[in-house]
Motif scaffolding. Structure first.
Motif, mmCIF file in Angstrom:
data_model
loop_
_atom_site.group_PDB
_atom_site.id
_atom_site.type_symbol
_atom_site.label_atom_id
_atom_site.label_comp_id
_atom_site.label_asym_id
_atom_site.label_seq_id
_atom_site.Cartn_x
_atom_site.Cartn_y
_atom_site.Cartn_z
ATOM 1 N N UNK A 320 0.832 -1.195 0.000
ATOM 2 C CA UNK A 320 0.000 0.000 0.000
ATOM 3 C C UNK A 320 0.878 1.262 0.000
ATOM 4 N N UNK A 321 1.939 1.249 0.848
ATOM 5 C CA UNK A 321 2.863 2.405 0.866
ATOM 6 C C UNK A 321 3.489 2.580 -0.509
ATOM 7 N N UNK A 322 3.829 1.475 -1.141
ATOM 8 C CA UNK A 322 4.457 1.540 -2.458
ATOM 9 C C UNK A 322 3.523 2.209 -3.460
ATOM 10 N N UNK A 323 2.257 1.829 -3.396
ATOM 11 C CA UNK A 323 1.295 2.407 -4.351
ATOM 12 C C UNK A 323 1.060 3.891 -4.072
ATOM 13 N N UNK A 324 1.096 4.267 -2.782
ATOM 14 C CA UNK A 324 0.900 5.682 -2.434
ATOM 15 C C UNK A 324 2.118 6.507 -2.869
ATOM 16 N N UNK A 325 3.325 5.974 -2.602
ATOM 17 C CA UNK A 325 4.532 6.762 -2.887
ATOM 18 C C UNK A 325 4.902 6.775 -4.362
ATOM 19 N N UNK A 326 4.684 5.648 -5.029
ATOM 20 C CA UNK A 326 5.184 5.528 -6.407
ATOM 21 C C UNK A 326 4.083 5.337 -7.449
ATOM 22 N N UNK A 327 2.849 5.085 -6.990
ATOM 23 C CA UNK A 327 1.800 4.759 -7.965
ATOM 24 C C UNK A 327 0.650 5.738 -7.988
ATOM 25 N N UNK A 328 0.755 6.826 -7.231
ATOM 26 C CA UNK A 328 -0.285 7.851 -7.294
ATOM 27 C C UNK A 328 -1.560 7.518 -6.527
ATOM 28 N N UNK A 329 -1.580 6.432 -5.762
ATOM 29 C CA UNK A 329 -2.777 6.100 -4.973
ATOM 30 C C UNK A 329 -2.919 7.129 -3.848
ATOM 31 N N UNK A 330 -4.139 7.574 -3.594
ATOM 32 C CA UNK A 330 -4.289 8.559 -2.515
ATOM 33 C C UNK A 330 -4.198 7.824 -1.173
ATOM 34 N N UNK A 331 -3.630 8.481 -0.140
ATOM 35 C CA UNK A 331 -3.528 7.828 1.169
ATOM 36 C C UNK A 331 -4.873 7.310 1.683
ATOM 37 N N UNK A 332 -5.942 8.085 1.450
ATOM 38 C CA UNK A 332 -7.257 7.662 1.948
ATOM 39 C C UNK A 332 -7.708 6.380 1.237
ATOM 40 N N UNK A 333 -7.519 6.327 -0.073
ATOM 41 C CA UNK A 333 -7.897 5.108 -0.796
ATOM 42 C C UNK A 333 -6.985 3.939 -0.404
ATOM 43 N N UNK A 334 -5.733 4.258 -0.079
ATOM 44 C CA UNK A 334 -4.810 3.220 0.378
ATOM 45 C C UNK A 334 -5.311 2.596 1.668
ATOM 46 N N UNK A 335 -5.740 3.426 2.598
ATOM 47 C CA UNK A 335 -6.245 2.915 3.875
ATOM 48 C C UNK A 335 -7.510 2.085 3.650
ATOM 49 N N UNK A 336 -8.370 2.550 2.749
ATOM 50 C CA UNK A 336 -9.597 1.808 2.449
ATOM 51 C C UNK A 336 -9.237 0.427 1.868
ATOM 52 N N UNK A 337 -8.236 0.431 0.983
ATOM 53 C CA UNK A 337 -7.829 -0.841 0.357
ATOM 54 C C UNK A 337 -7.300 -1.808 1.418
ATOM 55 N N UNK A 338 -6.550 -1.282 2.385
ATOM 56 C CA UNK A 338 -6.021 -2.158 3.445
ATOM 57 C C UNK A 338 -7.139 -2.750 4.287
ATOM 58 N N UNK A 339 -8.131 -1.914 4.601
ATOM 59 C CA UNK A 339 -9.219 -2.347 5.490
ATOM 60 C C UNK A 339 -10.188 -3.301 4.808
#
Ligand SMILES: NC(=O)c1ccc[n+]([C@@H]2O[C@H](COP(=O)([O-])OP(=O)(O)OC[C@H]3O[C@@H](n4cnc5c(N)ncnc54)[C@H](O)[C@@H]3O)[C@@H](O)[C@H]2O)c1
Length: 353
Positions: A320-339
């Motif tokens: 998830x961190x990788x997608x946020x830092x290098x793939x343009x995923x928003x942090x909020x969507x990253x957290x949703x994806x994890x949950x």
């Protein structure tokens, strides 16, 4: 049995701290804090940087105004840009960022024929080849006995003599003990651990989790979220570590959970501060610039993501961190994806299966 205990006590009494000639390479926050601490223990200390301006400023002010304000370098610390100082060292401490470890070790090779002990304190993996930093140093300096010195140790606190514990680890037990004997003092307690794979991976991977914890804070989420990220983060760190030959217990120690706790909860942590900015919506590249110092977790995320892929290990927080830092995923969507990942069990070996 009693004889055994007596002999162990005698042995440890023999290994009392001796005064040594120590050269510290890298005059950033950590190198300077270690220099101050070792000089106060009575060792002869030289602090090196490749940058003329850095040494000129330290020589003039005897203080790292930006990184360690209020900490005055004792007069016993010599400052230099010349690597020749490393020639007579009994202990070399490498305190440069991970990306500079190979080039610094290579520069030492030109000067040192018979290196005794090199303690690396940088926490990371080599970009590209994804090898541990002790392996990098051993490649460049095959005769060196390399030690990894790692654990929960913010420079700001060590420089002030705040009680701290770290781990000295090496393939060479005598080298790990030499570092322990030389650097240990009543404010700086050092344990030894033969599992250098676990010790180095713990130090590198916890920075990814610090980033994630920072992002969660930047999003304004809660203590529950941070506890989840730390605990599940530790679980994925250990999973990768074990696949790479580390011992699972090491991740329950100072260089695993210990460093994870300090780095995920402290404002001293640049990785966390960087994560907070990203969570608040600052683009990662800009956040890096704003921190303005080494943010090891940024590259460690790339390395951990690639290692997990190679080893076939599930590391959802890293991913998830990788997608946020290098793939343009928003942090909020990253957290949703994890949950909203598919349900799973907590422990590796589940009794129902
Ligand atoms: N700061 C801490 O509290 C702390 C604690 C434990 C471990 N560490 C680790 O120690 C390492 C160094 O951290 P820091 O906080 O001192 O970093 P820093 O950015 O404050 O300083 C690094 C220093 O390394 C030297 N350096 C920089 N680029 C170099 C290059 N290209 N070639 C040779 N030397 C170079 C410079 O003297 C610079 O000041 C990092 O891997 C970090 O994770 C830091």
């Amino acid at each position: 049995m009693a004889r055994k205990i007596k002999s162990a006590k005698r042995k440890s009494a023999q290994r009392v701290s001796k005064l040594a000639n120590i050269v510290i390479l890298g005059s950033g926050g950590w190198g300077t804090a270690l220099a101050v601490m070792t000089a106060k223990s009575g060792h002869s200390v030289t602090l090196w940087s490749p940058f003329e301006e850095e040494i000129a400023e330290l020589s003039q002010t005897r203080e790292h105004k930006k990184l360690l304000p209020g900490i005055i370098l004792p007069p016993e610390i010599a400052l230099t840009t010349s690597l020749d100082m490393a020639l007579g060292a009994e202990l070399l401490i490498l305190a440069v960022p991970s990306f500079a470890v190979r080039q610094t070790a290579r520069r030492l090779r030109e000067r040192l024929s018979d290196v005794t002990v090199i303690a690396n304190v940088a926490k990371g993996l080599e970009e590209g080849r994804l090898i541990r930093l002790s392996e990098v140093i051993e490649e460049e300096l095959p005769s060196a006995r390399v030690v990894a010195l790692s654990g929960p140790s913010h420079a700001e606190e060590v420089a002030r003599g705040i009680p701290t514990s770290v781990v000295s680890s090496s393939r060479h037990g005598s080298a790990a003990e030499l570092v322990q004997d030389t650097l240990m003092n009543p404010c700086f307690r050092i344990y030894t651990n033969p599992d250098i794979v676990g010790v180095e991976l713990g130090g590198a991977l916890k920075n990814v989790m610090a980033l994630a914890a920072g992002v969660s804070d930047g999003l304004g989420l809660g203590d529950n979220t941070k506890a989840m990220l730390m605990t599940r983060g530790l679980s994925e760190m250990a999973r990768l570590g074990v696949a790479m030959g580390a011992r699972r217990e090491t991740f329950a120690g100072l260089t695993g959970v210990g460093d994870l706790v300090v780095t995920c909860t402290s404002m001293h942590s640049r990785n966390r501060r960087f994560g907070i900015m990203v969570g608040e919506g600052v683009p990662p590249k800009e956040a890096l610039e704003r921190v303005g110092q080494t943010v090891e977790g940024y590259k460690a995320t790339l390395a951990a993501h690639e290692l997990a892929k190679r080893k076939g290990i599930e590391m959802p927080i890293t991913e998830c961190c990788h997608r946020v830092l290098y793939g343009g995923l928003s942090p909020r969507n990253g957290m949703y994806a994890l949950m909203t990942r598919p349900k799973t069990h907590e422990v590796e070996e589940h009794p129902w299966f």
